[in-house]
Design a protein around this motif. Structure first.
Motif, PDB file in Angstrom:
ATOM      1  N   SER A  57      -0.499 -17.714  -3.828  1.00  0.00           N
ATOM      2  CA  SER A  57      -1.464 -16.668  -4.159  1.00  0.00           C
ATOM      3  C   SER A  57      -2.906 -17.141  -4.000  1.00  0.00           C
ATOM      4  N   LYS A 100      -6.566 -18.217  -2.536  1.00  0.00           N
ATOM      5  CA  LYS A 100      -7.504 -17.662  -1.551  1.00  0.00           C
ATOM      6  C   LYS A 100      -8.589 -18.695  -1.251  1.00  0.00           C
ATOM      7  N   SER A 128       0.766 -14.582   1.670  1.00  0.00           N
ATOM      8  CA  SER A 128       1.798 -14.577   0.641  1.00  0.00           C
ATOM      9  C   SER A 128       3.150 -14.494   1.332  1.00  0.00           C
ATOM     10  N   PHE A 149       1.320  -7.232   0.981  1.00  0.00           N
ATOM     11  CA  PHE A 149       0.572  -6.301   0.141  1.00  0.00           C
ATOM     12  C   PHE A 149      -0.223  -5.325   1.007  1.00  0.00           C
ATOM     13  N   VAL A 205      -3.008  -0.731  -5.007  1.00  0.00           N
ATOM     14  CA  VAL A 205      -2.384  -1.886  -4.371  1.00  0.00           C
ATOM     15  C   VAL A 205      -0.875  -1.715  -4.408  1.00  0.00           C
ATOM     16  N   ASN A 215       2.983  -3.524  -3.215  1.00  0.00           N
ATOM     17  CA  ASN A 215       3.760  -4.641  -2.682  1.00  0.00           C
ATOM     18  C   ASN A 215       4.849  -4.060  -1.791  1.00  0.00           C
ATOM     19  N   GLU A 255      -1.520 -10.709  -5.870  1.00  0.00           N
ATOM     20  CA  GLU A 255      -2.561 -10.432  -4.891  1.00  0.00           C
ATOM     21  C   GLU A 255      -3.924 -10.418  -5.574  1.00  0.00           C
ATOM     22  N   THR A 256      -4.923 -10.886  -4.860  1.00  0.00           N
ATOM     23  CA  THR A 256      -6.296 -10.862  -5.351  1.00  0.00           C
ATOM     24  C   THR A 256      -7.051  -9.766  -4.610  1.00  0.00           C
ATOM     25  N   GLN A 268      -6.958  -9.911 -10.008  1.00  0.00           N
ATOM     26  CA  GLN A 268      -5.628 -10.354  -9.620  1.00  0.00           C
ATOM     27  C   GLN A 268      -4.586  -9.444 -10.245  1.00  0.00           C
ATOM     28  N   ASN A 303      -8.077  -7.862   0.924  1.00  0.00           N
ATOM     29  CA  ASN A 303      -7.579  -9.140   0.427  1.00  0.00           C
ATOM     30  C   ASN A 303      -8.245 -10.346   1.061  1.00  0.00           C
TER      31      ASN A 303
END
Length: 394
Positions: A215, A217, A268, A272, A296, A298, A306-307, A331, A373
């Protein structure tokens, strides 16, 4: 705060290292946090369907001395960190995959970077190769004119791929943005693993095996070539922005102006989707909160974090402003097929800047908001701000 912490009664109450290490319960709790923090810091940069490594991988080659370099996993500013307490990548993988036959191959000399002969690699199911910097190469007073991963190390990745013909996963270790464009085509998977401390090996193994879905970044931009430096996401706008295959623009005639990996980037094991940000209305007055909602989803098969990143652009201003600026992050953890709405609230100060007279001001006009993202994977909406005023002279 110091009174509440009891520091005036015992200024060293939180510094009894030996006492805490002897306390197995405390030590285990600390190492658990270190392991989780390390796994959450790993950034997945590339994955051509080779990760995570599953238990069906019977024979694994672990190549490169950094896989066993415990001291280097502590980083340059380890202070009283002890190398003997570090879990190496090699040891972490052996613990995570007890049924696999894991073989260590040195690959190159840790001190000189001289390549060493490679054995027959055709019998391995996957090869995990570590490259990058040692701890002593980064940190205070360690500036470089070339931030490329050593040429021999990059050549080794190429040779391994050509010799083995099997999936190659590369772990890049270091304390700064690094350039590894020469080896990138020969790596089926690439992870930026930095130096993750005492639980480094377990943290890396958790990500490689899918126990932890990556996860992380990138907190900085990674260039493709050193000549692109300085390179960063919030550069000021130019009258002639870079456009591919155009001559008179702000770019290069021998390389793209785009980075290898942009600020905020990180993949990831799931997929996402972040929708366009939604505003309550199109116009806002000064000092009126601006509420932003972002959906958001998945879309993949794995639970993951996810950020969501929110960026702002001041379309027209009295002085030059960055093309985009990060103005919010959230997040969110989502199960497969789950979706959530993330909310942000911006205030007038978030739209303000210092003018040429060093006054902190807000100007009316059009603003754009972007959600995504990473700094180069965004969807946009816009609004208009009405009224202006000098906020302060600080």
């Amino acid at each position: 705060v110091k009174f509440e912490l009891g520091l005036f009664d015992d200024p060293y109450r939180y510094n009894y290292r030996e006492k805490e290490i002897e306390n197995k319960k405390v030590n285990a709790a600390h190492r658990k946090v270190a392991r989780e923090a390390g796994a959450g810091s790993v950034v997945l940069l590339k994955n051509q369907n080779v990760l995570p490594v599953t238990s069906t991988a019977g024979k694994i080659a672990v190549v490169g001395p950094l896989n066993k370099a415990k001291k280097d996993m502590l980083g340059n500013w380890a202070a009283i960190g002890k190398a003997e307490e570090v879990i190496s990548v090699f040891d972490g993988l052996k613990a995570a995959l007890p049924k696999a036959k894991i073989t260590y191959i040195e690959g190159y000399d840790l001190e000189t970077n001289e390549l060493k002969p490679l054995p027959d690699l055709s019998g391995y199911d996957v090869l995990i190769v570590s490259v990058g910097e040692r701890a002593i190469d980064s940190g205070e007073a360690k500036s470089k004119v070339d931030i490329s991963v050593n040429a021999n190390q990059q050549l080794m990745v190429k040779q391994i791929k050509e010799k083995a013909g099997k999936p190659v996963v590369t772990l890049v270790m270091g304390g700064r943005p690094l350039i590894f464009s020469d080896m990138e085509p020969y790596a089926d998977g690439i992870l930026m693993t930095w130096w993750l401390g005492s639980e480094a090996g377990n943290s890396v193994a958790d990500v490689l095996t899918g126990k932890y879905n990556p996860s992380g970044k990138l907190p900085v931009t990674f260039p493709k070539q050193v000549g692109q430096c300085p390179i960063y996401y919030n550069q000021k706008r130019t009258g002639r922005p870079w456009i591919p295959n155009n001559l008179y623009v702000s770019g290069y005639c021998d390389e793209t102006a785009l980075p290898a990996y942009p600020f905020g980037f990180g993949l990831s094991y799931t997929q996402f989707e972040i929708d366009t940000p939604v505003l309550e209305k199109e116009k806002y007055f000064f000092n009126e909160p601006i509420k932003v909602k972002v959906k958001v989803r998945n879309n993949g098969k794995h639970k993951g974090i996810e950020t969501v990143q929110l960026y702002l652009q001041d379309v027209v201003s009295s002085i030059t402003r960055p093309f985009i600026e990060l103005c919010g992050i959230r997040q969110v953890e989502l199960a497969p097929k789950e979706e959530k709405i993330i909310e942000f609230t911006l205030f007038t100060e978030d739209l303000s800047f210092y003018n040429h007279e060093k006054a902190f001001i807000t100007e009316p006009g059009e603003f754009k908001l972007f959600a995504g993202n990473s700094s180069d994977n965004l969807r946009a909406t816009s609004f208009e701000l009405l009224e202006t005023r000098i906020s302060s002279n600080k």
